[in-house]
Design an enzyme around this catalytic site. Structure first.
Site, PDB file in Angstrom:
ATOM      1  N   LYS A  10       0.862  -1.192   0.000  1.00  0.00           N
ATOM      2  CA  LYS A  10       0.000   0.000   0.000  1.00  0.00           C
ATOM      3  C   LYS A  10       0.891   1.232   0.000  1.00  0.00           C
ATOM      4  CE  LYS A  10      -4.365   0.680   2.444  1.00  0.00           C
ATOM      5  NZ  LYS A  10      -4.936   0.679   3.798  1.00  0.00           N
TER       6      LYS A  10
HETATM    7  C1  E4P Z   1      -8.351   1.452   3.848  1.00  0.00           C
HETATM    8  O1  E4P Z   1      -7.531   0.724   3.357  1.00  0.00           O
HETATM    9  C2  E4P Z   1      -8.185   2.161   5.122  1.00  0.00           C
HETATM   10  O2  E4P Z   1      -7.446   1.348   5.992  1.00  0.00           O
HETATM   11  C3  E4P Z   1      -9.489   2.446   5.829  1.00  0.00           C
HETATM   12  O3  E4P Z   1     -10.619   2.063   5.084  1.00  0.00           O
HETATM   13  C4  E4P Z   1      -9.564   3.766   6.493  1.00  0.00           C
HETATM   14  O4  E4P Z   1     -10.817   3.911   7.098  1.00  0.00           O
HETATM   15  P1  E4P Z   1     -11.124   4.985   8.219  1.00  0.00           P
HETATM   16  O5  E4P Z   1     -11.452   6.281   7.553  1.00  0.00           O
HETATM   17  O6  E4P Z   1     -12.324   4.423   8.943  1.00  0.00           O
HETATM   18  O7  E4P Z   1      -9.909   5.092   9.102  1.00  0.00           O
END
Ligand code: E4P
Length: 218
Positions: free
Chosen positions: A83
């Site tokens: 990522k």
């Molecule tokens: C995606 O890969 C992220 O880890 C995640 O969906 C972030 O979500 P949040 O806005 O609830 O922290």
């Protein structure tokens, strides 16, 4: 539509994988901090439990170091998706890692223009964050719709739309109507998908009527 779960909690991942609904996992540095486990060990353990893509995020901010970190993460298991953030450096790292055959998830996408760049960089997944846009009074799902529409115009774009920062079932349903490829859900949001009060009420009445028959199937 594929479902990923958005957590680094191995117990949750193991329990939800048993439902047969989990196609992959996404983590981020905040979720790793919450899990309280050494990062590389946690990713290795998750990859052992889940056969689908497991996103593991780089923490460097310059492209050369992101590439080095990405290679180290990708070496953990074949199903690691590295990522990277949607920055200039992140997209340079995306291109380099994708060219090496590594799955890359470009995260923190907040505009359709950014999503076009992610596709051009060869990302396997682009992650628009719907909940965080909604929190600002903006239209998170509108962004997903724009990205799906744009990608559909360019068959050479191979990037899957991975809807992230999902808050509940309605986000999932709306994303599915738009043709998004994947949603990543916190464990409780995935559990919410199973539930409906009329299912509980109906089952209760079927079971009490069945009990009056005195029969047993087995
Ligand atoms: C995606 O890969 C992220 O880890 C995640 O969906 C972030 O979500 P949040 O806005 O609830 O922290």
């Amino acid at each position: 539509m594929k479902f990923f779960i958005d957590t680094a909690d191995l117990d949750e991942i193991t329990a939800l994988t048993e439902t047969g609904m989990v196609d992959g996992v996404t983590t981020n540095p905040s979720l790793i901090a919450k899990a309280g486990r050494p990062f590389l060990d946690a990713i290795a353990e998750i990859c052992h439990v889940v056969t689908g893509p497991v996103s593991a995020e780089v923490t460097a901010t310059d492209a050369p170091t992101m590439i080095k970190e990405g290679r180290k993460l990708a070496a953990i298991a074949d199903n690691v998706a590295v990522k990277v953030p949607l920055t200039e450096g992140g997209l340079m790292a995306c291109k380099a890692l994708s060219d090496e055959g590594t799955m890359v998830n470009v995260t923190l996408c907040f505009s359709a223009a950014q999503a076009i760049l992610a596709a051009k960089a060869g990302a396997t997944f682009v992650s628009p964050f719907v909940g965080r846009l909604d929190d600002l009074g903006q239209d998170g799902l509108g962004l997903v719709e724009d990205i799906c529409d744009i990608y559909a115009n360019y068959p050479n774009f191979k990037t899957a739309v991975l809807v992230a920062s999902v808050r509940g079932p309605q986000h999932v349903v709306d994303a599915a109507k738009m043709g998004a490829d994947v949603v990543t859900l916190p464990p409780n949001a995935l559990r919410q998908l199973f539930q409906h009060p009329l299912t509980d009420k109906g089952l209760q009445s079927f079971l009490s009527d069945w009990a009056t028959t005195g029969q047993s199937i087995l």
